[in-house]
Design a protein around this motif. Structure first.
Motif, PDB file in Angstrom:
ATOM      1  N   GLU A 167      -1.762   8.093  15.576  1.00 34.96           N
ATOM      2  CA  GLU A 167      -1.911   6.730  14.992  1.00 34.96           C
ATOM      3  C   GLU A 167      -1.135   6.172  13.976  1.00 34.96           C
ATOM      4  O   GLU A 167      -0.971   5.040  13.989  1.00 34.96           O
ATOM      5  CB  GLU A 167      -3.438   6.749  14.398  1.00 34.96           C
ATOM      6  CG  GLU A 167      -4.419   6.779  15.380  1.00 34.96           C
ATOM      7  CD  GLU A 167      -4.799   5.566  16.055  1.00 34.96           C
ATOM      8  OE1 GLU A 167      -4.519   4.530  15.601  1.00 34.96           O
ATOM      9  OE2 GLU A 167      -5.099   5.784  17.312  1.00 34.96           O
ATOM     10  N   LEU A 168      -0.559   7.059  13.212  1.00 35.11           N
ATOM     11  CA  LEU A 168       0.461   6.815  12.132  1.00 35.11           C
ATOM     12  C   LEU A 168       1.713   6.093  12.814  1.00 35.11           C
ATOM     13  O   LEU A 168       2.276   5.421  12.420  1.00 35.11           O
ATOM     14  CB  LEU A 168       0.806   7.799  11.344  1.00 35.11           C
ATOM     15  CG  LEU A 168       1.674   7.343  10.214  1.00 35.11           C
ATOM     16  CD1 LEU A 168       1.227   6.505   9.524  1.00 35.11           C
ATOM     17  CD2 LEU A 168       1.785   8.828   9.269  1.00 35.11           C
ATOM     18  N   GLN A 169       2.111   6.855  13.872  1.00 34.12           N
ATOM     19  CA  GLN A 169       3.158   6.520  14.700  1.00 34.12           C
ATOM     20  C   GLN A 169       3.032   5.093  15.345  1.00 34.12           C
ATOM     21  O   GLN A 169       4.041   4.268  15.259  1.00 34.12           O
ATOM     22  CB  GLN A 169       3.868   7.264  15.762  1.00 34.12           C
ATOM     23  CG  GLN A 169       4.275   8.744  15.491  1.00 34.12           C
ATOM     24  CD  GLN A 169       4.578   9.639  16.535  1.00 34.12           C
ATOM     25  OE1 GLN A 169       4.090   9.609  17.746  1.00 34.12           O
ATOM     26  NE2 GLN A 169       5.419  10.810  16.064  1.00 34.12           N
ATOM     27  N   ALA A 171       0.871   2.633  14.009  1.00 32.95           N
ATOM     28  CA  ALA A 171       0.917   1.862  12.895  1.00 32.95           C
ATOM     29  C   ALA A 171       2.290   1.575  12.559  1.00 32.95           C
ATOM     30  O   ALA A 171       2.495   0.266  12.342  1.00 32.95           O
ATOM     31  CB  ALA A 171       0.082   2.409  11.720  1.00 32.95           C
ATOM     32  N   VAL A 172       3.281   2.398  12.306  1.00 32.79           N
ATOM     33  CA  VAL A 172       4.555   2.133  12.009  1.00 32.79           C
ATOM     34  C   VAL A 172       5.080   1.363  12.963  1.00 32.79           C
ATOM     35  O   VAL A 172       5.970   0.147  12.409  1.00 32.79           O
ATOM     36  CB  VAL A 172       5.401   3.464  11.871  1.00 32.79           C
ATOM     37  CG1 VAL A 172       6.855   3.103  11.594  1.00 32.79           C
ATOM     38  CG2 VAL A 172       4.810   4.178  10.547  1.00 32.79           C
ATOM     39  N   LEU A 211       3.629  -2.321  12.552  1.00 26.75           N
ATOM     40  CA  LEU A 211       4.105  -2.881  11.228  1.00 26.75           C
ATOM     41  C   LEU A 211       5.580  -3.511  11.542  1.00 26.75           C
ATOM     42  O   LEU A 211       5.946  -4.581  11.092  1.00 26.75           O
ATOM     43  CB  LEU A 211       4.052  -2.079  10.144  1.00 26.75           C
ATOM     44  CG  LEU A 211       4.751  -2.427   8.979  1.00 26.75           C
ATOM     45  CD1 LEU A 211       3.728  -3.594   8.155  1.00 26.75           C
ATOM     46  CD2 LEU A 211       4.661  -1.196   7.817  1.00 26.75           C
ATOM     47  N   TYR A 243      -1.257  -4.622   8.997  1.00 23.07           N
ATOM     48  CA  TYR A 243      -0.706  -3.236   9.421  1.00 23.07           C
ATOM     49  C   TYR A 243      -0.256  -2.312   8.282  1.00 23.07           C
ATOM     50  O   TYR A 243      -0.007  -1.064   8.485  1.00 23.07           O
ATOM     51  CB  TYR A 243       0.691  -3.881   9.924  1.00 23.07           C
ATOM     52  CG  TYR A 243       0.153  -4.755  11.170  1.00 23.07           C
ATOM     53  CD1 TYR A 243      -0.515  -4.295  12.463  1.00 23.07           C
ATOM     54  CD2 TYR A 243       0.164  -6.177  11.155  1.00 23.07           C
ATOM     55  CE1 TYR A 243      -1.007  -5.050  13.473  1.00 23.07           C
ATOM     56  CE2 TYR A 243      -0.396  -6.891  11.957  1.00 23.07           C
ATOM     57  CZ  TYR A 243      -0.808  -6.443  13.186  1.00 23.07           C
ATOM     58  OH  TYR A 243      -1.222  -7.415  14.289  1.00 23.07           O
ATOM     59  N   LYS A 244       0.273  -3.100   6.975  1.00 23.63           N
ATOM     60  CA  LYS A 244       0.670  -1.962   5.940  1.00 23.63           C
ATOM     61  C   LYS A 244      -0.567  -1.284   5.373  1.00 23.63           C
ATOM     62  O   LYS A 244      -0.353  -0.154   5.159  1.00 23.63           O
ATOM     63  CB  LYS A 244       1.191  -3.127   4.878  1.00 23.63           C
ATOM     64  CG  LYS A 244       1.468  -2.326   3.590  1.00 23.63           C
ATOM     65  CD  LYS A 244       1.652  -3.537   2.271  1.00 23.63           C
ATOM     66  CE  LYS A 244       1.190  -2.621   1.129  1.00 23.63           C
ATOM     67  NZ  LYS A 244       0.381  -1.931   0.793  1.00 23.63           N
ATOM     68  N   LYS A 287      -3.207  -0.375   7.041  1.00 26.50           N
ATOM     69  CA  LYS A 287      -3.291   0.835   8.249  1.00 26.50           C
ATOM     70  C   LYS A 287      -2.353   1.906   7.889  1.00 26.50           C
ATOM     71  O   LYS A 287      -3.045   2.945   8.024  1.00 26.50           O
ATOM     72  CB  LYS A 287      -3.399  -0.134   9.485  1.00 26.50           C
ATOM     73  CG  LYS A 287      -3.610   0.634  10.375  1.00 26.50           C
ATOM     74  CD  LYS A 287      -3.500  -0.334  11.938  1.00 26.50           C
ATOM     75  CE  LYS A 287      -3.702   0.364  13.136  1.00 26.50           C
ATOM     76  NZ  LYS A 287      -3.255  -0.440  14.324  1.00 26.50           N
ATOM     77  N   LYS A 288      -1.244   1.520   7.974  1.00 25.22           N
ATOM     78  CA  LYS A 288      -0.288   2.522   7.721  1.00 25.22           C
ATOM     79  C   LYS A 288      -0.375   3.401   6.492  1.00 25.22           C
ATOM     80  O   LYS A 288      -0.617   4.789   6.456  1.00 25.22           O
ATOM     81  CB  LYS A 288       1.110   2.049   7.619  1.00 25.22           C
ATOM     82  CG  LYS A 288       2.446   2.999   7.279  1.00 25.22           C
ATOM     83  CD  LYS A 288       3.730   2.450   7.129  1.00 25.22           C
ATOM     84  CE  LYS A 288       4.520   3.104   6.590  1.00 25.22           C
ATOM     85  NZ  LYS A 288       4.457   3.003   5.091  1.00 25.22           N
ATOM     86  N   GLU A 289      -0.868   2.657   5.289  1.00 21.04           N
ATOM     87  CA  GLU A 289      -1.191   3.515   4.094  1.00 21.04           C
ATOM     88  C   GLU A 289      -2.365   4.488   4.188  1.00 21.04           C
ATOM     89  O   GLU A 289      -2.374   5.493   3.662  1.00 21.04           O
ATOM     90  CB  GLU A 289      -1.337   2.545   3.019  1.00 21.04           C
ATOM     91  CG  GLU A 289      -0.083   1.850   2.658  1.00 21.04           C
ATOM     92  CD  GLU A 289       0.939   2.511   2.048  1.00 21.04           C
ATOM     93  OE1 GLU A 289       0.751   3.624   1.189  1.00 21.04           O
ATOM     94  OE2 GLU A 289       1.980   2.411   2.350  1.00 21.04           O
ATOM     95  N   SER A 332      -1.331   7.418   6.193  1.00 21.89           N
ATOM     96  CA  SER A 332      -0.549   8.285   5.598  1.00 21.89           C
ATOM     97  C   SER A 332      -1.325   8.947   4.379  1.00 21.89           C
ATOM     98  O   SER A 332      -1.026  10.369   4.206  1.00 21.89           O
ATOM     99  CB  SER A 332       0.563   7.321   4.849  1.00 21.89           C
ATOM    100  OG  SER A 332       1.280   6.766   5.635  1.00 21.89           O
TER     101      SER A 332
END
Length: 156
Positions: A77-79, A81-82, A85, A98-99, A101-103, A106
């Protein structure tokens, strides 16, 4: 939703919309629906909430639970999200969702890594490994490793 937020600035309304996007993505809105919470109750409650560390932490905990059920999901999911973004940045779309979500992902991943490390360290502290060389008739025999708990009992 607009009626409840009349009188708020555009930035405040945008933050509320980001919160609801995150709740939808996170699966929280579905959980509320399954618990038979009314849409009005959810909107009224979350319209008063800010997107702060507490909110992010709660969502990160939700993702930690998902990771326990499906290992590797957080990294995947992190990949994604990046990638999303970066795509939003290239196309000139609003980046906040998107930011965030990534945070959140992470944060969840850092907690997952910290829990793994803590678990490994506590396991190491609670066990001892001794190599017992018994009388061997064959010189190719290897040592036997025995794990002992803190009370000296063998855990084999």
């Amino acid at each position: 939703m607009l009626e409840l937020n009349t009188g708020k600035t555009m930035l405040e309304f945008q933050e509320i919309m980001t919160v609801f996007q995150l709740l939808h993505w996170n699966g929280t809105l579905k959980a509320f629906r399954d618990m038979r919470c009314s849409r009005q109750e959810v909107i009224q409650y979350y319209s008063q909430q800010r997107l702060d560390e507490r909110t992010r932490s709660h969502m990160a905990l939700d993702w930690l639970q998902k990771e326990l059920q499906s290992p590797g999901l957080l990294s995947q999911e992190l990949q994604l999200a990046v990638k999303e973004l970066g795509e939003a940045r290239r196309t000139g779309r609003e980046l906040r969702f998107y930011k965030e979500k990534k945070e959140i992902l992470s944060l969840a991943l850092s907690h997952a890594d910290a829990e793994d490390l803590e678990e490994e360290m506590s396991w190491r502290e609670a066990t001892e490994f001794d190599c017992f060389e018994e009388r061997r008739t064959d010189t190719n025999e290897s040592c036997q490793f025995h794990s002992q708990g803190s009370d000296g009992e063998s855990l084999e």
